[in-house]
Design a protein around this motif. Sequence first.
Motif, PDB file in Angstrom:
ATOM      1  N   ARG A 116      35.775  38.458  54.308  1.00  0.00           N
ATOM      2  CA  ARG A 116      35.921  39.875  54.406  1.00  0.00           C
ATOM      3  C   ARG A 116      36.471  40.399  53.063  1.00  0.00           C
ATOM      4  NH1 ARG A 116      39.007  43.962  54.728  1.00  0.00           N
ATOM      5  NH2 ARG A 116      40.772  42.381  55.106  1.00  0.00           N
ATOM      6  N   THR A 117      37.216  39.824  52.363  1.00  0.00           N
ATOM      7  CA  THR A 117      37.704  40.397  51.025  1.00  0.00           C
ATOM      8  C   THR A 117      36.734  39.979  50.046  1.00  0.00           C
ATOM      9  OG1 THR A 117      39.996  40.062  51.804  1.00  0.00           O
ATOM     10  CG2 THR A 117      39.712  40.300  49.502  1.00  0.00           C
ATOM     11  N   ARG A 118      36.175  38.803  50.178  1.00  0.00           N
ATOM     12  CA  ARG A 118      35.114  38.446  49.213  1.00  0.00           C
ATOM     13  C   ARG A 118      33.881  39.253  49.312  1.00  0.00           C
ATOM     14  NH1 ARG A 118      33.467  32.986  50.475  1.00  0.00           N
ATOM     15  NH2 ARG A 118      31.909  33.863  51.571  1.00  0.00           N
ATOM     16  N   GLU A 119      33.174  39.881  50.544  1.00  0.00           N
ATOM     17  CA  GLU A 119      32.194  40.431  50.824  1.00  0.00           C
ATOM     18  C   GLU A 119      32.363  41.857  50.357  1.00  0.00           C
ATOM     19  OE1 GLU A 119      28.620  41.177  51.531  1.00  0.00           O
ATOM     20  OE2 GLU A 119      29.293  39.367  51.633  1.00  0.00           O
ATOM     21  N   GLN A 120      33.749  42.289  50.700  1.00  0.00           N
ATOM     22  CA  GLN A 120      34.185  43.671  50.051  1.00  0.00           C
ATOM     23  C   GLN A 120      34.082  43.561  48.712  1.00  0.00           C
ATOM     24  OE1 GLN A 120      37.913  45.070  51.688  1.00  0.00           O
ATOM     25  NE2 GLN A 120      37.739  47.301  50.593  1.00  0.00           N
ATOM     26  N   ALA A 121      34.566  42.852  48.153  1.00  0.00           N
ATOM     27  CA  ALA A 121      34.593  42.601  46.553  1.00  0.00           C
ATOM     28  C   ALA A 121      33.207  42.655  45.921  1.00  0.00           C
ATOM     29  CB  ALA A 121      35.497  41.554  46.074  1.00  0.00           C
ATOM     30  N   ARG A 122      32.332  41.807  46.588  1.00  0.00           N
ATOM     31  CA  ARG A 122      30.913  41.676  46.158  1.00  0.00           C
ATOM     32  C   ARG A 122      30.165  43.098  46.351  1.00  0.00           C
ATOM     33  NH1 ARG A 122      26.175  41.504  48.274  1.00  0.00           N
ATOM     34  NH2 ARG A 122      26.936  41.637  50.491  1.00  0.00           N
ATOM     35  N   ARG A 123      30.649  43.952  47.490  1.00  0.00           N
ATOM     36  CA  ARG A 123      30.041  45.172  47.504  1.00  0.00           C
ATOM     37  C   ARG A 123      30.483  46.084  46.509  1.00  0.00           C
ATOM     38  NH1 ARG A 123      31.785  46.174  52.969  1.00  0.00           N
ATOM     39  NH2 ARG A 123      31.858  43.996  53.722  1.00  0.00           N
ATOM     40  N   GLU A 124      31.784  46.064  46.133  1.00  0.00           N
ATOM     41  CA  GLU A 124      32.274  46.967  45.077  1.00  0.00           C
ATOM     42  C   GLU A 124      31.768  46.672  43.625  1.00  0.00           C
ATOM     43  OE1 GLU A 124      36.684  46.478  45.191  1.00  0.00           O
ATOM     44  OE2 GLU A 124      36.770  47.533  47.346  1.00  0.00           O
ATOM     45  N   ILE A 125      31.748  45.404  43.457  1.00  0.00           N
ATOM     46  CA  ILE A 125      31.068  45.034  42.144  1.00  0.00           C
ATOM     47  C   ILE A 125      29.759  45.404  42.212  1.00  0.00           C
ATOM     48  CG2 ILE A 125      30.280  42.872  40.892  1.00  0.00           C
ATOM     49  CD1 ILE A 125      32.963  41.635  41.866  1.00  0.00           C
ATOM     50  N   GLU A 126      28.779  45.109  43.230  1.00  0.00           N
ATOM     51  CA  GLU A 126      27.633  45.591  43.350  1.00  0.00           C
ATOM     52  C   GLU A 126      27.198  47.010  43.051  1.00  0.00           C
ATOM     53  OE1 GLU A 126      23.424  45.149  43.418  1.00  0.00           O
ATOM     54  OE2 GLU A 126      24.988  43.533  43.428  1.00  0.00           O
ATOM     55  N   ALA A 127      28.247  47.761  43.869  1.00  0.00           N
ATOM     56  CA  ALA A 127      28.304  49.253  43.701  1.00  0.00           C
ATOM     57  C   ALA A 127      28.617  49.671  42.069  1.00  0.00           C
ATOM     58  CB  ALA A 127      29.273  49.734  44.589  1.00  0.00           C
ATOM     59  N   GLU A 128      29.511  49.119  41.675  1.00  0.00           N
ATOM     60  CA  GLU A 128      29.823  49.209  40.255  1.00  0.00           C
ATOM     61  C   GLU A 128      28.983  49.163  39.045  1.00  0.00           C
ATOM     62  OE1 GLU A 128      33.423  47.436  39.061  1.00  0.00           O
ATOM     63  OE2 GLU A 128      34.899  48.706  40.576  1.00  0.00           O
ATOM     64  N   ARG A 129      28.074  47.823  39.444  1.00  0.00           N
ATOM     65  CA  ARG A 129      26.939  47.165  38.520  1.00  0.00           C
ATOM     66  C   ARG A 129      25.852  48.349  38.738  1.00  0.00           C
ATOM     67  NH1 ARG A 129      22.462  44.574  39.281  1.00  0.00           N
ATOM     68  NH2 ARG A 129      22.791  44.100  41.516  1.00  0.00           N
ATOM     69  N   GLU A 130      25.380  48.808  39.922  1.00  0.00           N
ATOM     70  CA  GLU A 130      24.411  49.930  40.184  1.00  0.00           C
ATOM     71  C   GLU A 130      24.956  51.187  39.313  1.00  0.00           C
ATOM     72  OE1 GLU A 130      23.623  49.962  44.241  1.00  0.00           O
ATOM     73  OE2 GLU A 130      22.809  48.157  44.438  1.00  0.00           O
ATOM     74  N   GLY A 131      26.294  51.571  39.664  1.00  0.00           N
ATOM     75  CA  GLY A 131      26.706  52.682  38.975  1.00  0.00           C
ATOM     76  C   GLY A 131      26.476  52.733  37.304  1.00  0.00           C
ATOM     77  N   ALA A 132      26.870  51.356  37.011  1.00  0.00           N
ATOM     78  CA  ALA A 132      26.866  51.050  35.521  1.00  0.00           C
ATOM     79  C   ALA A 132      25.357  50.893  34.750  1.00  0.00           C
ATOM     80  CB  ALA A 132      27.374  49.826  35.157  1.00  0.00           C
TER      81      ALA A 132
END
Length: 154
Positions: A116-132
């Motif tokens: 769950r933590t890994r998936e949440q971190a992946r989503r956050e990273i994906e969201a930051e990547r998309e934002g960037a």
Amino acid sequence: MTWLLLAEAGVPEGGLFDLDATLPLMAVQVVLLTFLLNSLFFRPVGKVVEDREGYISTSRADAKQKLAQVQRLEADLTDQLRGARQAAQAAIVEAEQEVDRLYREALATAETEANRTREQARREIEAEREGAQAKLMAQVDQLSSQIIQRLLAA
């Protein structure tokens, strides 16, 4: 009476046996001594011996009975000990199974939490990547517009 006559009759001396009044007197003394010894010595000693034999046989019977009781108690205690050992082994096996179950549950919970933590971190990273990426695209568009304006202005 015939003994008395024989005792009074003259017997030649020097024979193999002298038959006089001493023989019946000795017989009476032997019988009297036997009677006295029997009543004074042999009966009390016999009574003591019989009492002692009775005590010994009673003691032996009691000892046999106590030995049988001890053997029964020993067998009972052996059975109880065997049962206690089996119960202890069963308790150990049950405790090991419980520890194993708790370990597996904790491991599964930890894996779930990690996933769950890994998936949440992946989503956050994906969201930051998309934002960037969106920011970069906005900057690229802005730079492109500036380049186009400068080229058109020149």
